[in-house]
Structures are given as structure tokens and as C-alpha cells.
Design an enzyme around this catalytic site. Structure first.
Site, mmCIF file in Angstrom:
data_model
loop_
_atom_site.group_PDB
_atom_site.id
_atom_site.type_symbol
_atom_site.label_atom_id
_atom_site.label_comp_id
_atom_site.label_asym_id
_atom_site.label_seq_id
_atom_site.Cartn_x
_atom_site.Cartn_y
_atom_site.Cartn_z
ATOM 1 N N GLU A 16 -5.177 1.691 2.452
ATOM 2 C CA GLU A 16 -5.046 0.512 3.319
ATOM 3 C C GLU A 16 -5.233 0.902 4.769
ATOM 4 O O GLU A 16 -5.875 0.202 5.542
ATOM 5 C CB GLU A 16 -3.669 -0.135 3.114
ATOM 6 N N HIS B 128 0.820 -1.217 0.000
ATOM 7 C CA HIS B 128 0.000 0.000 0.000
ATOM 8 C C HIS B 128 0.849 1.261 0.000
ATOM 9 O O HIS B 128 1.910 1.325 0.620
ATOM 10 C CB HIS B 128 -1.038 -0.012 1.118
#
Lengths: 338, 343
Positions: free
Chosen positions: B205, B63
């Protein structure tokens, strides 16, 4: 907007029991919609052809379900055990009047009177699970005859106008967005093909939104909903989030989503250009369908607009007509221009 | 050749919190471009870098969003009120320096008298009692630079320690794994992968694995090999020290707070490491989810494991990793990605 809000808030539809609301809206929109569909979870999908076609579907969404309970078994005393939807505060329901959805059976959420306990006995707020609805039955049989398990139980405070341009009444908060959507479908020609989605079960983990996302797989999502206003005497100004009378609300982020900057800023620009009063919603703890709608399929750009409402989730949420009007204008501009 | 320290420094520079990844996405797409068969960005902002192959469809997410602040309000005195994006505890927030999008610097503070009198951090559990001061001279001066909706990130920098072997940096979580992915892409340049590979720099995320969830829905991978950080507690005396050690190689994921790794994928990674002489350890993460959590059940069945970088002090403004672990992670991901994976 008053008539829309009045008629939709008066319908009964606690989460999972939205049939009356869905059927009413479906009948009203049919002459104006290109297609009208529903699903097993009772979501309502209204598609309106626009002048153009977007790359990926555009969804404008609002919830249909209202705060309330689902009735369980009658207790030995005749009072009805209850199961609450999400987001209800026991402090706000104790001693309040409720009604069986779609019926005339009324009851009061039981409370131990302070006349019996003295002040010390009122310290503890009971859990929602402990509450029961006193329907005036003398015993278990009476309770069973009055309310069947599974029936929806809604606040019994009808729509009313009061004070200096305020509306109050049950489901004024929950169906404020749906009222705007209904009017959009009836009055506005969208720039691009638009799905107007009335979600079911938004107050039980946003389950309707999950299924709706998968059905449509939106690329853009705009949610329309009440924004909790903290401008009440008990709250310090820093925590107000939004304020009644300051216009439509434009969120930055909520529990389930960070609103897409580009979309949020575009909304702010069209509001400014057209003289629509808009305020930033600084509170971020609320949770709407935006979170599920924009993540549960391929992913979508997302923004949320609303109107400030005091006492969200209670029997008497209140909203001001000017804020509602500003919200309508902003939603209309979005559908016409974006 | 990509250099770990250099890449991490550049990614820290371009990073912004969840939902505001646009500049980072651009940089990563540019860095990955020479090694990709195709690159695209989806509606949530995930950057998807494809290396085409015939076999199993493998998603490899790291992420690119980071923790930070979002401005909610400028108060009447010109102080910035904010909310956090992602999990930053009050203990970490108080007195930590942040940089805003316009370049303004500010440490998060609360009233000095309150701090002096406070007995414990719980007195500051409500972030709404804190503020950031960018040199306020009243509401108007602050509003000239800062407006609600702007974001801020840790103002700390990437630094080499221990002669360059160790890197102290903000946002090792998870930019150091974006570095692992870039290294893996570089290692794969001339390879003919026996799997169909989707390297994904995921968005959002830190606020609930949102980008990965959507990516798994539209890509429909068979397998997910997540690249994220795992706790290194080698410097502390814990009662049950089950964390990882930095400098002893990347860690093959066994589980995290929301996913159990599949034995077939774990074995595949172990074999890829052993065949190529790559040191490894196992990541038994207990708390916290990763993109594997979302990908496992976003749509169909996705078998998952991961290649984690042992990291000290995760979510703090100074996270510590070993540069060697990252180089080895790049090798391990590349080896596992090109090695035929049958499920």
C-alpha cells in the site's frame, strides 16, 4: 546482438506510432511463434509454447516505442510545433537533428545562438513545450507542406559502432529490450509457455502495459530494458547506479514496482552459476512497464533486467557489446530455466 | 481473546517494508485461520480471508506492509547507502534508528559537520547524502552482514501509555487496522453474515496501493470498507482543525486523497454503529490515498467507505492511538460486515 540492435533501432516508432516496428517484428517472429497477436494500442503479443505450462501466464516484456515528438501545426515562421513523449530532457534535444518518422524530411530543434545572446542569455533552459523543429521552411505554408500534424519526429542519429566495443545511435536505449526479445523468440525453446510482449506507448504513462496486463493477466513478469548509467564525468560515483562494462543489470525496485525478492534472487543465482556478469542497479527513479504489468490485473511477481546505457533519452545513447551480451545470456537463461 | 497491545507488538515484530511482507503474511494467516472459511495468498502477497455469505461482496482491506529502507549499496568505508520504501521525509529519517533484516541496528545519519552547519532540513533533501552505520570497519565487514536488496524498518517499539489506554507504536499505519480486522473476525466467529466477506491483508500500500489494486481486479467486490489510519491533530493547534480525536471512537470515512466515500456505505456504517451503541466520528482525510483509492476503480464499480483509526504523528517512528478506538473499530467492522447491505 549487434545486428538485432542495429536493425530494430533503425526503425522509426515514437510512442503511439509504433506500426513500423510492430509490423517488422511480427513478420520476423511468425515462423518461430505459436501465436502472434496485436491490439488497438499496437502492443504485440507473441506466444511461444514451452515444454511445460505454468499455473499462470509468464510475460517477458520490452517496449517498442522510442523517444521523440509528435508534430503539431506549423508556426508562422515555418517551424513545426512539437509535443514530446515522457522522459525527454530539453537540454538534450536543443540544437539536435531530428527526422520525420519513416521519411527523409529533416530538421533541427531551434535554439537561440549564444553568438546573439552572449553567455548570460543561455542561463535559462526552455520548456519542452516551447521548442520547435526548424525544417528549413520559409513560412507557414512551407512548414505545412513539409510535416503533417500527427507525424512522429525521431532523432536522426543512425546506429554506429565506435570506440572500444560501443554502439551508439537513436533508439539504441529504447529498443535494446525488444532486440533481446526478438532473438529469444528466434533462438530459444522456453521451459514453460511464454508470452513475449512488445509494448506500445511505454513512454506515455505506460498505457500499452496497462492494456497488455489486462489481456494476459500475468502471474510472472520480467521486463528487459536499458538501465541509465551514471558513470560519466559530471556525476559523483555514489550516484552512478550502474556502470558500463560491469555486465547485465538487475534492479531492486523502480518507480512503479518493488521487484519480487524471490525472482530477483533466482536471477542472481542463475547468473552466478553460469558465469554471467551481473550488477545491481541501485538507482530506483526510473519507470518502466513493470509497474503497470504487475499491478493492473490480478497481480504478478515481477523483476527487471537490463544493460547499462549512458545518455538514455538522448539522440546518442551508448551501450557496450559485452553488457548487451551478458543481458542476452541472462534473459536466455531465464526463459530456458525459470 | 485478542488483545490490542499484544497483537500490535507481534505485528510490529513481523513487519517488513512493502514488497517484503512474507513473514507478516504468514503470521496474519495463522492468526486469522480459526475464523476463516478459506484463506489464500495471491501473487502480490495479499492474504485473503474469506467469510462466506450469500449477499453483497464486500472487500475489507487493511495493509500489512510498512515504511522502511532498502539497501542500495555498501560504500567504500562500509557505510550503508539506501533508498526509502514509502513516504518517509528527510526530517523523519535523520537520526531515526532502524533495524535491518539480520538484526543490525543503525541510526540514519549524514556527515556530522554538515549537520552542524545546516540551517534547515532542505540541506538534506537528497537521501543519497545520508547513510546508516552498523558499526562499519570497512566495506568487507559490513558486506558480511548486509547486502544490496536487504530492507530495514523503524527500530522503535510498541509501548503502553496512560495506564494502557493509549499505545505509542511504530506502524500503527496500518498494523493497528490489521488488528481491527482480526478483532472483527473474532467478533464474527459465530455470526451468519448476510454479505460475502473478504478480509484482505494487503501488500504494497505504502508504495502506491498496489496490492489492493490487484486484489480488487481478481476478487471483483461490490463494496470496499477500508481499514486505515486517519490524522488525529487533537494535540496541536491547527488553524483549521479538521482532523480526528483519539479516544472518541473509530472514524467513518467520508473521503481521502483519492476516493470519495459513497453515501450508501457511509449510512450503512453509521447505522451499524448506532444500532450497536458504538461511538464514532467522521474521517474527512484530505491528503494521501488508501486502499479504497485503488479498489474504487481497479475494475468495475466499487462503492467505498472505511473505518479509520485516529492516529497522531502518522509515518513517524512513534505513532499514537487509543486502544479503545481499535476495540470499537473491530466491533463496527463486524457489525457492518454481517448487517445486510443492499446496493
Amino acid at each position: 546482438m549487434k545486428e538485432y540492435l542495429k536493425v530494430l533501432s533503425s526503425l522509426d516508432g515514437v510512442s503511439g506510432r509504433e506500426d513500423r516496428v510492430r509490423d517488422f517484428i511480427a513478420d520476423r517472429v511468425r515462423p518461430h511463434a505459436t501465436t502472434v497477436e496485436t491490439d488497438v494500442l499496437k502492443n504485440l503479443f507473441v506466444w511461444k509454447k514451452g515444454k511445460g505450462t505454468p499455473d499462470r501466464p509468464i510475460v517477458v516484456a520490452a517496449a517498442m516505442d522510442e523517444w521523440g515528438f509528435v508534430a503539431e501545426e506549423a508556426k508562422d515562421s515555418g517551424a513545426i510545433a512539437l509535443s514530446a513523449v515522457d522522459g525527454m530532457d530539453p537540454k538534450a534535444v536543443i540544437g539536435k537533428r531530428f527526422r520525420v518518422a519513416g521519411g527523409e524530411t529533416r530538421g533541427v530543434i531551434s535554439v537561440v545562438s549564444q553568438h546573439l545572446t552572449g553567455k548570460t542569455g543561455t542561463d535559462k533552459v526552455p520548456e519542452l513545450r516551447e521548442l520547435a523543429l526548424d525544417v528549413g521552411a520559409k513560412n507557414k505554408e512551407g512548414g505545412k507542406a513539409a510535416v503533417k500534424p500527427g507525424e512522429g519526429i525521431v532523432y536522426d542519429y543512425p546506429f554506429a559502432e565506435f570506440g572500444d566495443g560501443f554502439y551508439r545511435g537513436k533508439a539504441v536505449d529504447a529498443r535494446l529490450g525488444a532486440s533481446v526479445l526478438l532473438r529469444l523468440i528466434e533462438e530459444v525453446s522456453p521451459a514453460l509457455d511464454t508470452w513475449f510482449v512488445f509494448t506500445a506507448s511505454s513512454k506515455i504513462e505506460h498505457r500499452g502495459g496497462v492494456v497488455a496486463a489486462r489481456r494476459i493477466d500475468p502471474g510472472t513478469v520480467l521486463t528487459v530494458e536499458a538501465a541509465a548509467a551514471g558513470d560519466v564525468p559530471l556525476q559523483k560515483p555514489a550516484l552512478w547506479s550502474v556502470r558500463v562494462g560491469e555486465g547485465a543489470t538487475l534492479g531492486l525496485k523502480e518507480f512503479g514496482s518493488v521487484y519480487t525478492r524471490e525472482l530477483r534472487e533466482r536471477l542472481a543465482r542463475i547468473a552466478a552459476k553460469n558465469g554471467v556478469k551481473v550488477q545491481i542497479r541501485s538507482g530506483m527513479r526510473g519507470s518502466g512497464d513493470a509497474g503497470t504489468l504487475h499491478t493492473r490485473a490480478s497481480g504478478a511477481k515481477v523483476a527487471g533486467i537490463g544493460a547499462p546505457v549512458r545518455y538514455v533519452g538522448t539522440g546518442n545513447p551508448i551501450v557496450h557489446r559485452d553488457d548487451l551480451e551478458a543481458l542476452w545470456q541472462l534473459a536466455k537463461l531465464f526463459v530456458e530455466e525459470v | 481473546m485478542f488483545d490490542v497491545y499484544d497483537l500490535q507488538s507481534r505485528l510490529v515484530e513481523a513487519a517488513w517494508p512493502s514488497g517484503f511482507e512474507a513473514s507478516q503474511a504468514k503470521l496474519l494467516a495463522r492468526l486469522a485461520e480459526p475464523y476463516a472459511d478459506e484463506i489464500r495468498t495471491d501473487a502480490l502477497g495479499n492474504v485473503i480471508v474469506r467469510r462466506k455469505g450469500e449477499g453483497t461482496k464486500i472487500a475489507i482491506p487493511a495493509h500489512m506492509d510498512v515504511l522502511g529502507l532498502i539497501v542500495t549499496d555498501i560504500d567504500k568505508d562500509g557505510y550503508i547507502r539506501f533508498d526509502t520504501i514509502g513516504g518517509i521525509s528527510s526530517l523523519t529519517l535523520l537520526s531515526t534508528p532502524f533495524v535491518f533484516e539480520d538484526g543490525s541496528l543503525a541510526a540514519v545519519r549524514a556527515e556530522a559537520a554538515r549537520i552542524a552547519k545546516a540551517d534547515n532540513i532542505e540541506d538534506f533533501s537528497d537521501k543519497r547524502d545520508m547513510y546508516a552505520d552498523v558499526g562499519a570497519l570497512g566495506k568487507e565487514t559490513t558486506e558480511r552482514r548486509i547486502r544490496p536488496g536487504m530492507v530495514a524498518k523503524y527500530a522503535t517499539h510498541t509501548v503502553k501509555l496512560a495506564g494502557g489506554k493509549i499505545i505509542s507504536t511504530p506502524y500503527a499505519d496500518d498494523l493497528i487496522c490489521c488488528v481491527s480486522l482480526l478483532l472483527a473476525l473474532e467478533n464474527l466467529r459465530d455470526a451468519k453474515p448476510e454479505n460475502d466477506l473478504y478480509f484482505i491483508f494487503t501488500a504494497q500500500e505504502e508504495v502506491g496501493t498496489r496490492g489492493a489494486r490487484a486484489a480488487a481486479y481478481h476478487l471483483e467486490p461490490d463494496v470496499c470498507i477500508v481499514a486505515d489510519v486517519c490524522d488525529a491533530i487533537d494535540s496541536l493547534s491547527a488553524e483549521y482543525p479538521i482532523g480526528n480525536k483519539i479516544g472518541e471512537g473509530p472514524a467513518i470515512k467520508l473521503r481521502d486523497g483519492g476516493s470519495l466515500s459513497h453515501r450508501v456505505i457511509v449510512d450503512h456504517l453509521v447505522r451499524a454503529a448506532e444500532e450497536n451503541g458504538i461511538p464514532y466520528q467522521f474521517d474527512p482525510m484530505v491528503y494521501g490515498g488508501t486502499d479504497a483509492t485503488a479498489m474504487q476503480h481497479a475494475r468495475g464499480v466499487v462503492l467505498s467507505s472505511g473505518v479509520s483509526i485516529p492516529t497522531r504523528d502518522i509515518h513517524s517512528p512513534y505513532e499514537t492511538v487509543s486502544a479503545d478506538d481499535v476495540v470499537q473499530a473491530g466491533k463496527l467492522i463486524a457489525a457492518a460486515a454481517q448487517r445486510k447491505l443492499e446496493i
